[in-house]
Design a protein around this motif. Structure first.
Motif, PDB file in Angstrom:
ATOM      1  N   ILE A  90       6.268   4.144  -2.177  1.00  0.00           N
ATOM      2  CA  ILE A  90       4.825   4.329  -2.056  1.00  0.00           C
ATOM      3  C   ILE A  90       4.126   3.341  -2.971  1.00  0.00           C
ATOM      4  O   ILE A  90       4.460   3.210  -4.151  1.00  0.00           O
ATOM      5  N   TRP A  91       3.142   2.630  -2.423  1.00  0.00           N
ATOM      6  CA  TRP A  91       2.315   1.728  -3.226  1.00  0.00           C
ATOM      7  C   TRP A  91       0.893   2.259  -3.215  1.00  0.00           C
ATOM      8  O   TRP A  91       0.241   2.307  -2.171  1.00  0.00           O
ATOM      9  N   ASP A  92       0.422   2.669  -4.375  1.00  0.00           N
ATOM     10  CA  ASP A  92      -0.971   3.071  -4.569  1.00  0.00           C
ATOM     11  C   ASP A  92      -1.707   1.821  -5.038  1.00  0.00           C
ATOM     12  O   ASP A  92      -1.709   1.490  -6.218  1.00  0.00           O
ATOM     13  N   ILE A 116       4.848   3.733   2.524  1.00  0.00           N
ATOM     14  CA  ILE A 116       3.517   4.347   2.532  1.00  0.00           C
ATOM     15  C   ILE A 116       2.632   3.559   1.570  1.00  0.00           C
ATOM     16  O   ILE A 116       3.011   3.313   0.423  1.00  0.00           O
ATOM     17  N   ILE A 117       1.479   3.140   2.054  1.00  0.00           N
ATOM     18  CA  ILE A 117       0.486   2.490   1.191  1.00  0.00           C
ATOM     19  C   ILE A 117      -0.747   3.393   1.139  1.00  0.00           C
ATOM     20  O   ILE A 117      -1.289   3.781   2.185  1.00  0.00           O
ATOM     21  N   ILE A 118      -1.149   3.734  -0.076  1.00  0.00           N
ATOM     22  CA  ILE A 118      -2.371   4.512  -0.295  1.00  0.00           C
ATOM     23  C   ILE A 118      -3.447   3.540  -0.765  1.00  0.00           C
ATOM     24  O   ILE A 118      -3.273   2.869  -1.790  1.00  0.00           O
ATOM     25  N   PRO A 143      -0.212  -6.186   5.456  1.00  0.00           N
ATOM     26  CA  PRO A 143       1.017  -6.944   5.725  1.00  0.00           C
ATOM     27  C   PRO A 143       2.216  -6.527   4.866  1.00  0.00           C
ATOM     28  O   PRO A 143       3.361  -6.873   5.194  1.00  0.00           O
ATOM     29  N   GLN A 144       1.966  -5.770   3.798  1.00  0.00           N
ATOM     30  CA  GLN A 144       3.068  -5.286   2.961  1.00  0.00           C
ATOM     31  C   GLN A 144       3.575  -3.914   3.397  1.00  0.00           C
ATOM     32  O   GLN A 144       4.376  -3.286   2.694  1.00  0.00           O
ATOM     33  N   LEU A 145       3.126  -3.464   4.552  1.00  0.00           N
ATOM     34  CA  LEU A 145       3.578  -2.178   5.100  1.00  0.00           C
ATOM     35  C   LEU A 145       4.851  -2.394   5.913  1.00  0.00           C
ATOM     36  O   LEU A 145       4.916  -3.274   6.767  1.00  0.00           O
ATOM     37  N   GLN A 146       5.867  -1.592   5.625  1.00  0.00           N
ATOM     38  CA  GLN A 146       7.118  -1.699   6.379  1.00  0.00           C
ATOM     39  C   GLN A 146       6.903  -1.306   7.841  1.00  0.00           C
ATOM     40  O   GLN A 146       6.064  -0.448   8.143  1.00  0.00           O
TER      41      GLN A 146
END
Length: 338
Positions: A162-164, A231-233, A275-278
């Motif tokens: 997860i990247w917040d 997951i990107i928040i 673009p950094q979302l898998q």
């Protein structure tokens, strides 16, 4: 009072504001407006009807045409006459302890759910409970965004990345950690001071295994290459218009041009982050705004530019709960796309 009662004297405007924001008789109204003081316990809408010739409360927030779908403009305007509550999110396993401490200190609270308490806004808690370790000060609807995050976490394997990306003080990251302590967490924000404050909160909250970095998401694409998160928040910078019950000066000083400025900023941020979302990943877009240009229109932009499919989208109304209003959208990237 925002843009309401603009043609009345300064003194009269103060009295109107005092009348609308009071629910019990007080000495000032008793001396200067006894007929108002007798009716001070009426609902805000009835008090507004009494004042109709002098003041329309519905001018307090004059940007009705900019509102997200489903927001009741009249109720929103009335909500600015009521001080919002202070909300606690109780950490897992600390629910009973926190409530016992509050009861012992004779601090009133209302139990909204097993993990959420509402308290009077002026409640002093620093010496009563261990903030962040036992409970997090977090608005009700900010807590509700956790339901959307949780639905994505529980449907995935362990060690979820997860990247917040606009982590701020880290409230949503702590919430994600409480949902699943095994997550692989990365946090970022634009200033070192923000990340420094976040680290202090993480220490108090017991969040140890995480990566953090300072980045300007508008200009430094190279710093976020190869993050590849499941997951990107993105709790993006916004007008904050859903929180103006806590900062009512914005009702007077806000410039409508700021809506477009923030919407442009938000589109640039999501364009660099997505673009950094898998493949197969989830993008969670959050604002504390009530303006459609920052909410639904940014979601439409994301869908069109990146071909993400919309899974959930909701305006979390706070004006009828003595809470902030927020917006959340959950979008998925198909497993075969980048």
């Amino acid at each position: 009072m925002g843009k309401a009662a603009m043609n009345t004297s300064f003194e009269e405007k103060i009295l109107i504001g005092l009348f609308l924001c009071s629910d019990k008789p007080n000495e000032i109204l008793g001396a200067l407006k006894p007929e108002w003081d007798e009716r001070v316990s009426l609902p805000v809408c009835e008090k507004c009807s009494m004042l109709n010739a002098q003041c329309s409360i519905y001018n307090v927030f004059p940007w009705k045409d900019e509102l997200s779908e489903g927001i009741d403009h009249e109720k929103l305007c009335e909500s600015f006459c009521v001080q919002p509550d202070l909300f606690l999110r109780l950490r897992p396993g600390k629910e009973k302890l926190v409530m016992e401490k509050l009861q012992l200190a004779k601090i009133d609270f209302t139990m909204i759910s097993e993990a959420c308490l509402a308290l009077p806004n002026a409640s002093k808690l620093d010496e009563i409970i261990a903030i962040d370790r036992e409970a997090v000060i977090q608005d009700y609807n900010s807590q509700m965004t956790g339901n959307f995050i949780k639905s994505e976490i529980v449907n995935r394997k362990s060690e979820i990345s997860i990247w917040d990306c606009c982590a701020g003080s880290g409230g949503k990251s702590i919430m994600a950690f409480d949902i699943d302590p095994t997550i692989s967490l990365t946090v970022s924000d634009i200033r070192e001071s923000i990340i420094s404050n976040l680290k202090k909160r993480f220490t108090a909250a017991g969040v140890k295994n995480y990566k953090s970095f300072v980045v300007d998401l508008l200009s430094n694409k190279s710093a976020i290459q190869n993050l590849q998160s499941e997951i990107i928040i993105a709790d993006v910078p916004c007008t904050g218009s859903g929180t103006w019950s806590r900062t009512p000066e914005q009702l007077y000083f806000f410039d409508e041009k700021e809506i477009e400025k923030f919407a442009t900023l938000q589109k640039k941020i999501v364009s660099n982050v997505i673009p950094q979302l898998q493949p197969g990943g989830t993008f969670v877009y959050i604002t504390c705004s009530v303006f459609k240009k920052e909410n639904e229109e940014v979601v439409a932009f994301i869908k069109e530019k990146f071909h993400l499919h919309l899974k959930q989208m909701e305006v979390l109304k706070g004006y009828d709960k003595k809470a902030d209003s927020m917006f959340v959208a959950v979008l998925g990237l198909p497993a075969h796309e980048r």
